[in-house]
Write an enzyme that holds these catalytic residues in place. Structure first.
Site, PDB file in Angstrom:
ATOM      1  N   ASP A 277       0.842  -1.196   0.000  1.00 31.54           N
ATOM      2  CA  ASP A 277       0.000   0.000   0.000  1.00 31.54           C
ATOM      3  C   ASP A 277       0.880   1.249   0.000  1.00 31.54           C
ATOM      4  O   ASP A 277       1.998   1.234   0.524  1.00 31.54           O
ATOM      5  CB  ASP A 277      -0.889   0.043   1.254  1.00 31.54           C
ATOM      6  CG  ASP A 277      -1.947  -1.051   1.266  1.00 31.54           C
ATOM      7  OD1 ASP A 277      -2.182  -1.669   0.213  1.00 31.54           O
ATOM      8  OD2 ASP A 277      -2.527  -1.292   2.341  1.00 31.54           O
ATOM      9  N   LYS A 278       0.353   2.311  -0.558  1.00 37.61           N
ATOM     10  CA  LYS A 278       1.118   3.567  -0.655  1.00 37.61           C
ATOM     11  C   LYS A 278       1.717   3.996   0.681  1.00 37.61           C
ATOM     12  O   LYS A 278       2.876   4.391   0.763  1.00 37.61           O
ATOM     13  CB  LYS A 278       0.207   4.673  -1.200  1.00 37.61           C
ATOM     14  CG  LYS A 278       0.880   6.029  -1.333  1.00 37.61           C
ATOM     15  CD  LYS A 278      -0.087   7.095  -1.841  1.00 37.61           C
ATOM     16  CE  LYS A 278       0.577   8.462  -1.834  1.00 37.61           C
ATOM     17  NZ  LYS A 278      -0.339   9.526  -2.279  1.00 37.61           N
TER      18      LYS A 278
END
Length: 240
Positions: free
Chosen positions: A54-55
């Site tokens: 995830d970012k």
């Protein structure tokens, strides 16, 4: 955008990076901002996506440099023969020292971009271990046996202990020293308190894979400064 990437390991077949929080692993549909893959493509002729983070999650991520390595590594992730360990700070005091969260995950029926525990979802298994507990938080280790989108975040929300600073599955609130230290005072010329932590408190610490040469490799990413500083302050309060 100039970004110095921390290389954890590199061969002719793959490169492992300690991804900083706030950087996309691969381009999003809108091509809204540079991704880690974009940055690597500036340095290498070809880069292949093996898995993603995830970012806002930091830590170990691997990209293949050629098709043969891409196929070889991707098969390991699909066959679940890799070992993926994460560390995370969660809200609340976890009383179970270890356990397994075995709950299917699927897309949220209403909220776009969110996942949820749902009966007809894909099988999803997360093992957890309590490392250290604090009055308001718990420092955990996670091992994911499946690789679903937002898996740890969804499972921990469902468990009642969402990841700290998670805007989707938790309260999204930063960690402030004033909230954990009883006699906290701002400096004389400081108008506003700076958060100790203001991003998803999740870090991909270790990844064990087999190289195309048959050798087992354990790739490790040290805990980032912001998480380390937060833990140090929590430990100080615990120590009294």
């Amino acid at each position: 955008m100039k970004q110095q990437l921390e290389i954890l390991a590199e061969t002719g077949d793959f490169i492992a990076i300690n991804k900083p929080a706030g950087l996309l692993s691969i381009p999003d549909r809108e091509q809204s901002e540079p991704s880690l893959k974009d940055l690597l493509l500036r340095q290498f002729d070809s880069i292949f996506t093996v898995h993603r983070l995830d970012k806002e999650t930091s830590g170990v991520i691997v990209f293949a440099k050629n098709e043969a390595s891409h196929r070889f590594l991707s098969q390991q992730f699909e066959a679940r023969t890799t070992t993926k360990l994460y560390n995370g700070l969660v809200l609340g005091k976890v009383y179970d020292t270890e356990g397994t969260l075995d709950q299917p995950i699927g897309e949220h029926p209403v909220k776009k971009g969110m996942m949820t525990v749902v009966r007809k979802g894909k099988p999803s298994i997360t093992e957890f271990r309590l490392i250290e507990s604090f009055p308001q938080y718990s420092w955990m280790e996670f091992r994911i046996l499946t690789g679903r989108t937002h898996q740890i975040r969804v499972h921990m929300k469902n468990f009642g202990h969402p990841i700290v600073c998670d805007p989707l599955y938790g309260d999204g609130q930063p960690v402030l020293l004033s909230s954990i230290k009883k006699k906290f005072k701002l400096g004389k010329d400081v108008l506003e308190e700076r958060p100790l932590l203001n991003r998803l408190a999740l870090h991909a610490r270790s990844l064990q894979i087999t190289g195309i040469d048959g050798k087992e490799l354990t790739l490790e990413a040290p805990i980032p400064k912001d998480l380390r500083a937060t833990l140090q302050q929590l430990e100080k309060v615990n120590a009294g």
